[in-house]
Scaffold this motif. Structure first.
Motif, mmCIF file in Angstrom:
data_model
loop_
_atom_site.group_PDB
_atom_site.id
_atom_site.type_symbol
_atom_site.label_atom_id
_atom_site.label_comp_id
_atom_site.label_asym_id
_atom_site.label_seq_id
_atom_site.Cartn_x
_atom_site.Cartn_y
_atom_site.Cartn_z
ATOM 1 N N VAL A 167 1.872 6.309 -12.248
ATOM 2 C CA VAL A 167 1.099 5.143 -11.803
ATOM 3 C C VAL A 167 1.754 4.572 -10.554
ATOM 4 C CG1 VAL A 167 0.378 2.787 -12.361
ATOM 5 C CG2 VAL A 167 0.221 4.592 -14.100
ATOM 6 N N VAL A 168 0.965 4.410 -9.516
ATOM 7 C CA VAL A 168 1.406 3.764 -8.277
ATOM 8 C C VAL A 168 0.442 2.617 -8.012
ATOM 9 C CG1 VAL A 168 1.776 4.042 -5.798
ATOM 10 C CG2 VAL A 168 2.387 5.897 -7.356
ATOM 11 N N HIS A 169 0.966 1.430 -7.855
ATOM 12 C CA HIS A 169 0.093 0.255 -7.764
ATOM 13 C C HIS A 169 -0.592 0.120 -6.415
ATOM 14 C CE1 HIS A 169 2.954 -1.043 -11.078
ATOM 15 N NE2 HIS A 169 1.779 -0.966 -11.659
ATOM 16 N N SER A 170 -0.003 0.666 -5.362
ATOM 17 C CA SER A 170 -0.636 0.548 -4.045
ATOM 18 C C SER A 170 -1.842 1.475 -3.967
ATOM 19 C CB SER A 170 0.363 0.898 -2.944
ATOM 20 O OG SER A 170 0.886 2.196 -3.136
ATOM 21 N N PRO A 171 -2.972 0.982 -3.449
ATOM 22 C CA PRO A 171 -4.186 1.801 -3.350
ATOM 23 C C PRO A 171 -4.118 2.771 -2.180
ATOM 24 C CG PRO A 171 -4.584 -0.360 -2.415
ATOM 25 C CD PRO A 171 -3.163 -0.383 -2.947
ATOM 26 N N LEU A 172 -5.145 3.575 -2.045
ATOM 27 C CA LEU A 172 -5.271 4.479 -0.902
ATOM 28 C C LEU A 172 -5.924 3.718 0.249
ATOM 29 C CD1 LEU A 172 -5.143 7.667 -0.093
ATOM 30 C CD2 LEU A 172 -7.610 7.499 -0.337
ATOM 31 N N SER A 173 -5.274 3.696 1.393
ATOM 32 C CA SER A 173 -5.852 3.031 2.556
ATOM 33 C C SER A 173 -6.960 3.887 3.149
ATOM 34 C CB SER A 173 -4.782 2.775 3.612
ATOM 35 O OG SER A 173 -5.352 2.204 4.774
ATOM 36 N N VAL A 174 -8.132 3.301 3.343
ATOM 37 C CA VAL A 174 -9.271 4.033 3.919
ATOM 38 C C VAL A 174 -9.801 3.303 5.154
ATOM 39 C CG1 VAL A 174 -9.940 5.197 1.795
ATOM 40 C CG2 VAL A 174 -10.849 2.907 2.273
ATOM 41 N N LYS A 175 -8.890 2.673 5.879
ATOM 42 C CA LYS A 175 -9.274 2.061 7.140
ATOM 43 C C LYS A 175 -9.629 3.145 8.157
ATOM 44 C CE LYS A 175 -6.134 -1.904 6.553
ATOM 45 N NZ LYS A 175 -4.951 -2.600 7.123
ATOM 46 N N THR A 176 -10.289 2.768 9.240
ATOM 47 C CA THR A 176 -10.534 3.687 10.354
ATOM 48 C C THR A 176 -9.196 4.332 10.739
ATOM 49 O OG1 THR A 176 -12.331 2.294 11.155
ATOM 50 C CG2 THR A 176 -11.380 3.834 12.725
ATOM 51 N N PRO A 177 -9.166 5.682 10.873
ATOM 52 C CA PRO A 177 -10.279 6.617 11.075
ATOM 53 C C PRO A 177 -10.752 7.380 9.834
ATOM 54 C CG PRO A 177 -8.220 7.632 11.743
ATOM 55 C CD PRO A 177 -7.876 6.262 11.271
ATOM 56 N N PHE A 178 -10.481 6.880 8.630
ATOM 57 C CA PHE A 178 -11.018 7.521 7.433
ATOM 58 C C PHE A 178 -12.530 7.353 7.433
ATOM 59 C CE2 PHE A 178 -11.576 8.413 2.933
ATOM 60 C CZ PHE A 178 -10.564 9.334 2.674
ATOM 61 N N PRO A 179 -13.289 8.361 6.959
ATOM 62 C CA PRO A 179 -14.759 8.270 6.991
ATOM 63 C C PRO A 179 -15.291 7.075 6.202
ATOM 64 C CG PRO A 179 -14.069 10.517 6.517
ATOM 65 C CD PRO A 179 -12.830 9.677 6.447
ATOM 66 N N PHE B 158 -18.873 -5.937 4.462
ATOM 67 C CA PHE B 158 -17.518 -6.096 3.960
ATOM 68 C C PHE B 158 -16.859 -4.724 3.930
ATOM 69 C CE2 PHE B 158 -20.244 -9.314 2.023
ATOM 70 C CZ PHE B 158 -19.599 -10.479 2.416
ATOM 71 N N PRO B 159 -16.293 -4.291 5.037
ATOM 72 C CA PRO B 159 -15.746 -2.933 5.106
ATOM 73 C C PRO B 159 -14.699 -2.689 4.013
ATOM 74 C CG PRO B 159 -15.783 -3.965 7.274
ATOM 75 C CD PRO B 159 -16.114 -5.034 6.291
ATOM 76 N N ILE B 160 -14.759 -1.541 3.392
ATOM 77 C CA ILE B 160 -13.786 -1.145 2.385
ATOM 78 C C ILE B 160 -12.524 -0.668 3.094
ATOM 79 C CG2 ILE B 160 -13.322 0.469 0.512
ATOM 80 C CD1 ILE B 160 -16.318 0.518 -0.035
ATOM 81 N N GLU B 161 -11.404 -1.289 2.791
ATOM 82 C CA GLU B 161 -10.145 -0.940 3.447
ATOM 83 C C GLU B 161 -9.201 -0.159 2.543
ATOM 84 O OE1 GLU B 161 -8.383 -4.389 5.170
ATOM 85 O OE2 GLU B 161 -9.827 -4.457 6.821
ATOM 86 N N SER B 162 -9.385 -0.260 1.238
ATOM 87 C CA SER B 162 -8.535 0.486 0.310
ATOM 88 C C SER B 162 -9.290 0.709 -0.987
ATOM 89 C CB SER B 162 -7.219 -0.258 0.044
ATOM 90 O OG SER B 162 -7.469 -1.504 -0.582
ATOM 91 N N ILE B 163 -8.899 1.751 -1.709
ATOM 92 C CA ILE B 163 -9.600 2.098 -2.944
ATOM 93 C C ILE B 163 -8.594 2.544 -4.004
ATOM 94 C CG2 ILE B 163 -11.775 2.789 -1.844
ATOM 95 C CD1 ILE B 163 -10.771 5.734 -2.222
ATOM 96 N N PRO B 164 -8.904 2.293 -5.294
ATOM 97 C CA PRO B 164 -8.151 2.951 -6.359
ATOM 98 C C PRO B 164 -8.603 4.403 -6.452
ATOM 99 C CG PRO B 164 -9.870 1.579 -7.302
ATOM 100 C CD PRO B 164 -9.908 1.363 -5.808
ATOM 101 N N LEU B 165 -7.714 5.267 -6.887
ATOM 102 C CA LEU B 165 -8.023 6.699 -6.885
ATOM 103 C C LEU B 165 -7.205 7.385 -7.966
ATOM 104 C CD1 LEU B 165 -8.488 8.873 -3.752
ATOM 105 C CD2 LEU B 165 -6.873 9.642 -5.479
ATOM 106 N N LEU B 166 -7.795 8.393 -8.589
ATOM 107 C CA LEU B 166 -7.112 9.210 -9.580
ATOM 108 C C LEU B 166 -7.165 10.661 -9.141
ATOM 109 C CD1 LEU B 166 -7.095 8.933 -13.396
ATOM 110 C CD2 LEU B 166 -7.832 11.097 -12.395
ATOM 111 N N ALA B 167 -6.050 11.365 -9.255
ATOM 112 C CA ALA B 167 -6.013 12.783 -8.887
ATOM 113 C C ALA B 167 -5.030 13.500 -9.789
ATOM 114 C CB ALA B 167 -5.629 12.965 -7.417
ATOM 115 N N GLY B 168 -5.196 14.821 -9.893
ATOM 116 C CA GLY B 168 -4.315 15.558 -10.784
ATOM 117 C C GLY B 168 -4.141 17.010 -10.396
ATOM 118 N N ILE B 169 -3.083 17.627 -10.967
ATOM 119 C CA ILE B 169 -2.881 19.069 -10.903
ATOM 120 C C ILE B 169 -2.887 19.574 -12.340
ATOM 121 C CG2 ILE B 169 -1.414 20.962 -10.143
ATOM 122 C CD1 ILE B 169 -0.214 19.275 -8.061
ATOM 123 N N HIS B 170 -3.593 20.685 -12.576
ATOM 124 C CA HIS B 170 -3.827 21.157 -13.936
ATOM 125 C C HIS B 170 -3.547 22.655 -14.021
ATOM 126 C CE1 HIS B 170 -6.393 17.441 -14.175
ATOM 127 N NE2 HIS B 170 -6.600 17.784 -12.904
#
Length: 543
Positions: free
Chosen positions: A448-460, A474-486
């Motif tokens: 668990v990492v509390h900091s979100p993913l930054s999606v500011k420009t130049p992210f799509p 209201f531009p989205i600047e950061s998002i929560p995200l889940l990812a994994g390796i399986h």
């Protein structure tokens, strides 16, 4: 103590993914913050000093691409030395003896021009540049800045040159074997590693459907010879779209191109199994061998899979998140530990997943979110691999959710108090409990990492707020995200599908391979090795 990793990117699409990845890294830096970053950026970055005694912090990175693939990016960059103005250079030859030939103009798009403007550069992260229409190569949206030794250009081949395509495995091998390239590249690897205090290994991002597959294989063989005790994690990336074929003659050529891609994939996967510690194929195309197939679907995401700028952003978001486990501060977990957990029984191939964004309502909490979750928690981004829910080894990382959003406080608890999950005191505990209920006979490792993913420009700007257009105001600047390796039996299905496609092809019909030293026996041995690797994923072998 440091725990440095050297990243290598080989190929144009890999550099698309890498450009997004380093942009994300740069935007996660926290300067003078009262809330220090959870991420140890020294793992992937290095400190340097320019000739003007200015301190720099740049990616510990080597990347390779072809001539005319850099766009307006100078090969040596402009961080340490300004780009020379040829019109002001003094020459010793007589003017009549000089012939001037103008190369193709490198016109910067608005985003890159603003980055160079001292006034506008402070505003670029909040502006919308409509990069979908102006991005042609990966440097067009590059926000990060590189060290002068980062970029290596293959001089013998040009980007998108149909007359001399860089398209088959042996060509990459041949470039590596040229003395000038191999000596220069290996010197740069050695220089980076000698700077490190506690070097732990390599991240590879590589194209695997063209000649960069052969170059990567040669580089891996060199690394295994020179740095045998270091961990090597390879991410082969596959585009989610290839050029449309309309004309009947071109369709015939397209079938040949498809077969060449399959051969390159089979040869490179075989080499990755031999020389890497683990490899994780990535694509938002669901099939990925002859053709990418239908694109993967993500809730609240409207992306154009035919744009490398879009598809590579999804892969970069996943990469940044799944590698956090061995990049966070106050943790002794290493790249070697990750690989040891996931490669039991010589299962060197793994799969990756993502949930982008992780959907949690603004006024909700994690317990309520998971209790009401419908469908899979994550979506596979590995071609020809649909992840199941049983007999897996998996590392899951959730980022962007604060501990105060874990559950309702006692004064508002209501029926939540009746749920077993209400006894969880951390996000890690709760997510681990959820996975134990929803997966069978599975070993789960949660980060668990509390900091979100930054999606500011130049992210799509491809996020959709539940069908609304709120992001326009209201531009989205950061998002929560889940990812994994399986790692589980489904990866065996992926390898079997590639083996089946590759077995159909008669290698003798493809002169580009035989003239490069790959004959029928070599190809048969490659296929046999793939089949053996596939057998390691039989359920009766493990878990």
């Amino acid at each position: 103590m440091g725990s440095e990793i050297l990243t290598l990117q080989l190929g144009h699409y890999s550099n698309f993914v890498g450009a997004h990845l380093w942009n994300i890294q740069e935007l996660s830096f926290q300067y003078g913050s009262d809330n220090p970053s959870e991420i140890n950026h020294d793992v992937l970055y290095r400190e340097g000093i320019t000739n003007k005694r200015e301190v720099t912090f740049t990616p510990r990175l080597l990347l390779v691409d072809l001539q005319n693939s850099l766009g307006s990016l100078p090969e040596q960059g402009d961080l340490y030395e300004p780009i020379p103005d040829c019109s002001k250079e003094n020459v010793i030859w007589e003017e009549n003896s000089i012939e001037v030939q103008a190369g193709p103009s490198k016109i910067k798009n608005k985003f890159q021009r603003d980055l160079q403007d001292p006034v506008q550069s402070t505003k670029v992260l909040t502006k919308n540049y409509n990069l979908e229409e102006t991005v042609n190569v990966w440097s067009d949206f590059l926000y990060a800045r590189f060290h002068p030794r980062t970029v290596e250009v293959v001089k013998q081949y040009q980007h998108c040159n149909e007359n001399t395509p860089f398209d088959v495995f042996p060509l990459g091998n041949a470039v590596w074997k040229t003395r000038q390239f191999s000596e220069d590249f290996t010197d740069k690897i050695r220089n980076y590693i000698e700077e490190c205090d506690n070097f732990q290994g390599f991240h590879f991002l590589t194209d695997c459907t063209n000649a960069f597959s052969g170059m990567t294989s040669s580089c891996l063989e060199y690394i295994r010879d020179e740095y045998d005790r270091k961990s090597v994690l390879v991410f082969p990336v596959l585009p989610s779209s290839y050029p449309n074929i309309n004309d009947q003659i071109e369709k015939s050529q397209s079938i040949l191109n498809d077969s060449v891609r399959v051969i390159n994939l089979a040869l490179s996967f075989n080499q990755f199994d031999m020389y890497s510690s683990m490899f994780v194929p990535l694509s938002v195309g669901s099939k990925g061998w002859r053709q990418p197939g239908p694109e993967r679907k993500f809730n609240n995401l409207k992306y154009n899979h035919t744009l490398p700028y879009h598809s590579s952003a999804i892969l970069a978001a996943a990469l940044d998140t799944i590698t956090l486990k061995h990049r966070v501060k106050n943790s002794s977990f290493t790249l070697r530990d990750l690989i040891a957990d996931l490669t039991i029984n010589e299962r060197k191939a793994s799969a990756a997943s993502i949930q982008i964004p992780f959907q949690i309502e603004e006024n909700s909490d994690l317990l309520e979110c998971l209790d009401n979750w419908n469908g899979p928690l994550y979506q596979s981004i590995t071609p020809s691999c649909n992840l199941g829910i049983r007999r897996l080894m998996q590392h899951i990382t959730l980022r962007g959710i604060k501990e105060e959003k874990l559950k309702k406080p006692m004064e508002k608890v209501g029926k939540q108090i009746e749920l077993p999950a209400y006894r969880c005191n951390t996000i890690e505990e709760m997510l681990s409990l959820y996975l134990s209920y929803t997966t069978e006979a599975t070993a789960n490792n949660v980060t668990v990492v509390h900091s979100p993913l930054s999606v500011k420009t130049p992210f799509p700007k491809f996020f959709n707020n539940n069908g609304s257009n709120k992001q326009e105001n209201f531009p989205i600047e950061s998002i929560p995200l889940l990812a994994g390796i399986h790692n589980g039996s489904e990866i065996g299905d992926m390898l079997e599908s590639l083996h089946t496609e590759a077995r159909k092809i008669k290698i003798a019909k493809f002169n580009q391979f035989s003239s490069g030293g790959i004959d029928k026996d070599d190809y048969e041995e490659c296929l046999d090795n793939l089949f053996t690797l596939r057998e390691n994923y039989e359920d009766n072998y493990l878990l």
